[in-house]
Design a protein around this motif. Structure first.
Motif, PDB file in Angstrom:
ATOM      1  N   GLU A   1       0.819  -1.202   0.000  1.00  0.00           N
ATOM      2  CA  GLU A   1       0.000   0.000   0.000  1.00  0.00           C
ATOM      3  C   GLU A   1       0.863   1.266   0.000  1.00  0.00           C
ATOM      4  OE1 GLU A   1      -3.811  -0.066  -0.049  1.00  0.00           O
ATOM      5  OE2 GLU A   1      -2.691  -1.650  -1.068  1.00  0.00           O
TER       6      GLU A   1
ATOM      7  N   ARG B   1       1.154   3.139  -3.356  1.00  0.00           N
ATOM      8  CA  ARG B   1       0.529   2.109  -4.190  1.00  0.00           C
ATOM      9  C   ARG B   1       0.188   2.589  -5.596  1.00  0.00           C
ATOM     10  NH1 ARG B   1      -5.711   1.359  -2.154  1.00  0.00           N
ATOM     11  NH2 ARG B   1      -6.241   3.544  -1.848  1.00  0.00           N
TER      12      ARG B   1
ATOM     13  N   GLY C   1     -11.326  -0.197   4.880  1.00  0.00           N
ATOM     14  CA  GLY C   1     -11.269   0.416   3.556  1.00  0.00           C
ATOM     15  C   GLY C   1     -12.409  -0.076   2.696  1.00  0.00           C
TER      16      GLY C   1
ATOM     17  N   TRP D   1     -12.850   8.585   3.680  1.00  0.00           N
ATOM     18  CA  TRP D   1     -11.420   8.405   3.444  1.00  0.00           C
ATOM     19  C   TRP D   1     -11.155   8.181   1.964  1.00  0.00           C
ATOM     20  CZ3 TRP D   1      -9.606   4.112   1.009  1.00  0.00           C
ATOM     21  CH2 TRP D   1     -10.521   3.063   0.862  1.00  0.00           C
ATOM     22  N   GLN D   2     -12.160   7.627   1.247  1.00  0.00           N
ATOM     23  CA  GLN D   2     -11.933   7.224  -0.129  1.00  0.00           C
ATOM     24  C   GLN D   2     -11.762   8.429  -1.054  1.00  0.00           C
ATOM     25  OE1 GLN D   2     -14.190   3.826  -0.549  1.00  0.00           O
ATOM     26  NE2 GLN D   2     -13.104   3.067  -2.316  1.00  0.00           N
TER      27      GLN D   2
ATOM     28  N   SER E   1      -8.118   9.066  -0.904  1.00  0.00           N
ATOM     29  CA  SER E   1      -7.231   7.904  -0.877  1.00  0.00           C
ATOM     30  C   SER E   1      -6.262   7.850  -2.041  1.00  0.00           C
ATOM     31  CB  SER E   1      -8.065   6.619  -0.847  1.00  0.00           C
ATOM     32  OG  SER E   1      -8.804   6.484  -2.048  1.00  0.00           O
ATOM     33  N   THR E   2      -6.579   8.548  -3.138  1.00  0.00           N
ATOM     34  CA  THR E   2      -5.686   8.518  -4.295  1.00  0.00           C
ATOM     35  C   THR E   2      -5.005   9.866  -4.529  1.00  0.00           C
ATOM     36  OG1 THR E   2      -7.492   9.062  -5.805  1.00  0.00           O
ATOM     37  CG2 THR E   2      -7.063   6.727  -5.397  1.00  0.00           C
TER      38      THR E   2
ATOM     39  N   GLN F   1       1.518   9.420   3.496  1.00  0.00           N
ATOM     40  CA  GLN F   1       1.306   8.145   4.179  1.00  0.00           C
ATOM     41  C   GLN F   1       2.174   8.033   5.423  1.00  0.00           C
ATOM     42  OE1 GLN F   1       2.068   5.812   0.515  1.00  0.00           O
ATOM     43  NE2 GLN F   1       0.120   4.821   0.927  1.00  0.00           N
TER      44      GLN F   1
ATOM     45  N   GLU G   1      -6.835  -0.688   4.038  1.00  0.00           N
ATOM     46  CA  GLU G   1      -6.423  -0.206   2.720  1.00  0.00           C
ATOM     47  C   GLU G   1      -5.746   1.148   2.835  1.00  0.00           C
ATOM     48  OE1 GLU G   1      -8.433   0.994  -1.599  1.00  0.00           O
ATOM     49  OE2 GLU G   1      -9.638  -0.030  -0.074  1.00  0.00           O
ATOM     50  N   GLY G   2      -4.709   1.350   2.028  1.00  0.00           N
ATOM     51  CA  GLY G   2      -4.058   2.657   1.928  1.00  0.00           C
ATOM     52  C   GLY G   2      -2.772   2.790   2.689  1.00  0.00           C
TER      53      GLY G   2
END
Length: 754
Positions: A166, A169, A367, A411-412, A415-416, A422, A470-471
Motif C-alpha cells: 500500500e 501504491r 477500507g 477516506w476514499q 485515498s488517491t 502516508q 487499505e491505503g
C-alpha cells in the motif's frame, strides 16, 4: 446463447451506437456504475465492493453512504480466512453466498476476490488476500469464482498485477524478472481466467516496468488478452488511469475513479476530443464496448435473456449458516500444550475474558472491504451467549485503543491524492500522549490483577482495521497498543491463559509465544465469528485450519526486505524521463517469497506455512509416489529439448505422478486433516526452492477411522519457467515428493524420476 450468436448481436449493436454513447459505456457515470444507453436499452454496469460481502449503497456522486436500512448484508469471512480452510468446497460455497447477495442487491459485478501475493507481512490489505503461495491461491480462487458467477453476477478478480504493498501504491514502479512474474505472481490470475472463467478483472494501481497497470500493453494485451485468450471485461481500480491516449490504446474496458467529475474522466470527454482530432481510434473504443456487451449477454443483462436472469437474495438464514461453516474451518490452532483446549463448559462457574478485540466489531472497517453487516457476533458475545447464566463471565478491556475522529468526508475521496502523506499517518499511530499511556497502564493493571484470581482466562488480542486497512502498510509487525506487555504480564500471573490472536496479517509473537500454552488464530471470519470462537474453545468444533502464509519473527526477516528494496528507492534521472512514478522497487527476492525464502535461506519463523493443530491426532502410513506413464510417452519428439520437457497448453494439466497414503484419526474425537504435498528437485540445473506446494487434500475422519487418500500431480508440478524458452519446462531426472502435515512436519520423502 452461443458465442457466435452473441458476437453477431454485438456487431449489430455497435453499428447503432454513436461515438458519445460508446464512450458513455466505458467510464464511470457514478461512483459504482458505468453509463447506460437508454435509447438502445443498454443498462449501466452496477458494481460493488467487495471481497467480504456487498458494500452499502452510495449516492451517485458522494462517498457518504445513503443511510438506508435495506442494505445490511451477510458479513462473509475474508479471503485469508477462506484460504486457511484449505477447502475447495467451502471456497465454492462462500462464493455462492457472495454471488447471491450481490445479485440480490441488484449488482452486476462484485469487486473480488483479491488474490495478490502476500509478499510482505505488513501489507495493509493482506487481510483481503489469500496467501503467499500461488498454488494454494489457484486452487481456491477457481471454485470461489464459480460460486459467485452461478448467480448471473460477475466476479472481478483483483488487482492485476504486482499490487503487493500500500506504500506509494499508485506510484510505485515494479521491476521484476520474468521467471518470478510467471511462477509467483501470475498463476492465480491465470487460473481465474482459464479455469475459473472470471467475467471481469481489475487492473492494479502500480506501474510495471515503467507503465501503469491499467495502461500496460505487456500485461493487459500480450499476456491477458493474447496469451491467455481473455475476452472478459477489464476494469480499472478507482483512479488508476492517468493518460487518455495510453488507456484508449490499452485493452482496458472501463475506467472508474473516486471523483465526481464523471464526464472529465480520461475515457470520457477527453477521449471524444482525441478521436475527433485523430489522436485516438474509434475502433479501439469498439473493442472495449464489445467486451462489455459480451459480459452483459453472459450475465443475462440485456435482450430476451434478461427475463431468465437469477434474482439472487441477501440476508437469508441459509447464508448465515454457510458463512458460519466457512469460519469453523478457518481457525488455526497454533499451539496447545497440555491440551489446554478445549475447555469444558460443564461446571464452569466463572471465566475471565480480556482484550479490546473481545468486544470490538470489525465489519465496518478496512477500507473498501468494509461491510454493513446485519449483525456481527463479537468474541465476548459468543462466549457469554453460549455459556448462559450458570457461568459468570467477567470482562476486562486490557488495552486502550484511541477512538478515531469521525469525519464528514469519506477516506476514499482522498485515498488517491498524489500528495497524501502516508508517512504522517503511520507516524501518528506511534504518537502516544500521556493521557493515553495512563489509560493503557490502568487497563493493563486491572486486567493483570483479575487474571491472577481466575482459573480460566481468555485473552483476545491482535490487530484491527486501524492496521489491517487499505491505503497504509504497517512499518513493522509488532502488536500495537502495548499488547505484548499485557500478554507477558497476564501469562506471568496465569500461565494457563488461552491467547486468541485476531488479525488478518502476520504479527510478532516472539516475546511471549514460548511462555503461552495455547495460541488460537482467528481471522476476520464474518458475522458468526464470536459464535464459532466459542464453539472451538468449548470443543463443539474441532479446529482444522492451517496457515496459508508464514509467520516470521520480524518484518526484516522476509525476503522482500532481506534481498529486495521494499518499499522502494528514488527514481534515477533516466527513470524520471520515462515514467510517471514516485519510486521504483526491484523485486530482487525473485521467486523467494514467503516460505520459499525462509526455507532456502534457513530463516527461522514463528510458525511455518501449512501449520495447524487439532484436538485429535492423525497418523500417516503406506505413503507412496509413482510416476504415471504420461511422463514416458510425452518426453520425446517435440516435447524434448536439452533434457527438458516443454509444457505447451495441451499437456500442462496431464497427470504425471500419483501420491497415495492412508490417514488414520488416532485420537478420541472427530476431526479434519489437510495432507500437504510438496515437490523439490535437489539437483536442478537452475536455482529452485527447496520444495513447493503442489497438491493437498482435506479429509474428515471420525475417531479411529481411516481413509485412503490420493493426490494427483500434473506435469506442471515439476516445472519451472525457462526465460530463454519463454515457457514452463520440466527437467528430466529425479524429484523429491514431500508428504506432510505442514511445510516443516514432513512425514515421508519419496523420490521419483521423470
Amino acid at each position: 446463447m452461443k458465442l457466435e450468436d452473441m458476437n453477431s448481436k454485438i456487431d449489430e449493436i455497435l453499428k447503432e451506437l454513436t461515438l458519445e454513447e460508446k464512450v458513455k459505456m466505458i467510464h464511470g457515470d457514478a461512483l459504482f456504475y458505468s453509463g447506460a444507453v437508454e435509447r438502445l436499452s443498454i443498462p449501466a454496469v452496477n458494481m460493488s465492493d467487495g471481497p467480504m460481502g456487498v458494500r452499502q449503497e452510495f449516492p451517485k456522486a458522494s462517498w457518504i453512504p445513503g443511510g438506508n436500512s435495506d442494505d445490511f448484508v451477510t458479513y462473509c469471512p475474508s479471503n485469508s480466512a477462506i484460504a486457511a480452510t484449505w477447502n475447495k468446497d467451502l471456497a465454492y460455497r462462500a462464493g455462492v453466498v457472495i454471488g447471491q447477495e450481490a445479485r440480490g442487491r441488484g449488482k452486476d459485478i462484485i469487486l473480488g476476490p483479491g488474490i495478490n501475493i502476500k509478499r510482505i507481512p505488513a501489507n495493509g490489505r493482506n487481510f483481503e488476500y489469500m496467501s503467499e503461495d500461488p498454488y494454494l491461491i489457484s486452487q481456491l480462487v477457481v471454485p470461489l469464482i464459480k460460486g459467485i458467477q452461478e448467480s448471473d453476477v460477475a466476479a472481478c478478480v483483483k488487482h492485476f498485477a504486482l499490487n503487493n504493498q500500500e506504500t506509494e501504491r499508485l506510484w510505485v514502479n515494479v521491476e521484476i524478472d520474468e521467471r518470478a512474474l510467471r511462477e509467483i505472481y501470475l498463476p492465480g490470475f491465470e487460473a481465474a481466467v482459464k479455469k475459473g472463467g472470471v467475467e471481469s478483472l481489475m487492473g492494479a494501481y502500480n506501474l510495471i516496468r515503467g507503465q501503469h497497470c491499467c495502461e500496460n500493453k505487456m500485461l493487459l494485451k500480450n499476456i491477458l488478452r493474447d496469451e491467455w485468450g481473455y475476452d472478459g471485461t477489464i476494469i480499472s481500480d478507482w483512479d488508476a488511469v492517468h493518460d487518455t491516449k495510453a488507456a484508449a490504446e490499452s485493452p482496458l474496458d472501463i475506467e472508474m475513479s473516486v471523483t465526481y467529475d464523471f464526464d472529465d474522466y480520461k475515457l470520457a470527454n477527453p477521449l471524444i476530443e482525441a478521436v475527433k482530432k485523430g489522436e485516438a481510434k474509434e475502433s479501439d473504443i469498439d473493442e472495449k464496448v464489445h467486451h462489455i456487451l459480451l459480459m452483459m449477454f453472459r450475465l443475462k443483462m440485456i435482450g430476451a435473456l434478461a427475463e431468465e436472469r437469477k434474482a439472487g437474495c441477501y440476508n437469508t438464514p441459509e447464508h448465515r449458516s454457510e458463512v458460519r461453516g466457512v469460519a469453523e474451518e478457518s481457525f488455526v490452532l497454533l499451539k496447545n500444550d497440555d491440551n489446554r483446549l478445549p475447555l469444558s463448559d460443564k461446571g464452569l462457574k466463572e471465566l475471565l475474558v480480556i482484550g479490546d478485540n473481545a468486544e470490538r466489531l470489525h465489519a465496518l472497517g478496512g477500507g473498501s472491504a468494509e461491510i454493513k453487516a446485519l449483525y456481527e457476533i463479537s468474541p465476548l458475545m459468543g462466549i457469554k451467549s453460549q455459556l448462559g447464566g450458570n457461568t459468570k463471565v467477567t470482562y476486562k478491556r486490557g488495552y486502550y485503543v484511541s477512538p478515531k475522529e469521525e469525519s464528514q468526508e469519506s477516506w476514499q475521496e482522498k485515498s488517491t491524492d498524489e500528495n497524501l502523506d502516508q508517512g504522517a499517518v503511520v507516524n501518528a499511530r506511534k504518537q502516544v500522549s500521556d493521557e493515553v499511556r495512563k489509560k493503557r497502564d490502568e487497563l493493563r493493571a486491572e486486567a493483570v490483577e483479575a487474571a491472577a484470581h481466575f482459573k480460566d482466562v481468555i485473552l483476545v488480542v491482535g490487530l484491527n482495521h486501524d492496521y489491517d486497512v487499505e491505503g497504509f502498510d504497517r512499518d513493522d509487525i509488532t502488536l500495537p497498543y502495548e499488547q505484548d506487555r499485557l500478554i507477558e504480564e497476564v501469562l506471568e500471573v496465569n500461565p494457563d491463559t488461552v491467547i486468541v490472536m485476531m488479525a488478518g496479517n502476520a504479527v510478532s509473537m516472539g516475546k511471549w509465544k514460548d511462555k503461552a500454552k495455547t495460541i488460537l488464530w482467528q481471522w476476520y471470519c464474518g458475522m458468526e465469528g464470536g459464535n464459532v470462537l466459542a464453539d472451538i474453545i468449548f470443543g463443539r468444533v474441532n479446529p482444522s485450519g492451517k496457515l496459508p502464509e508464514s509467520m516470521p519473527y520480524r518484518m526484516e526477516d522476509c525476503g522482500a526486505i532481506a534481498l529486495g528494496e521494499y518499499p522502494g528507492r528514488p527514481l534515477t534521472d533516466e527513470e524520471k524521463k520515462l515514467m510517471n512514478a514516485h519510486i521504483t522497487e526491484e523485486y530482487k527476492d525473485g521467486i523467494y517469497v514467503g516460505y520459499r525464502y525462509y526455507e532456502k535461506y534457513n530463516v527461522p519463523v514463528q510458525y511455518c506455512f501449512g501449520h495447524g493443530l487439532s484436538y485429535t491426532t492423525f497418523e500417516y502410513s503406506d505413503i507412496t509416489a509413482v510416476i504415471d506413464e504420461f511422463s514416458v510417452k510425452n518426453s520425446k519428439d517435440k516435447y524434448q529439448d536439452g533434457g527438458e520437457i516443454i509444457l505447451d497448453e495441451s499437456i500442462k494439466d496431464k497427470m504425471a505422478a500419483k501420491v497415495s497414503l492412508n490417514v488414520k484419526n488416532t485420537g478420541k474425537r472427530f476431526g479434519k486433516e489437510i495432507i500437504e504435498v510438496y515437490v523439490g528437485k535437489s539437483d536442478s540445473r537452475v536455482d529452485r526452492p527447496v520444495k513447493e506446494l503442489k497438491g493437498f487434500e482435506k479429509v474428515s475422519l471420525e475417531a479411529g477411522a481411516s481413509s485412503h487418500v490420493t493426490v494427483e500431480l500434473p506435469i506442471m508440478a515439476f516445472s519451472y519457467y525457462n526465460e530463454a524458452k519463454k515457457n514452463f519446462v520440466a527437467e528430466n531426472g529425479k524429484y523429491q515428493i514431500y508428504v506432510g502435515k505442514s511445510l516443516e512436519d514432513i512425514q515421508k520423502v519419496c523420490e521419483v524420476e521423470i
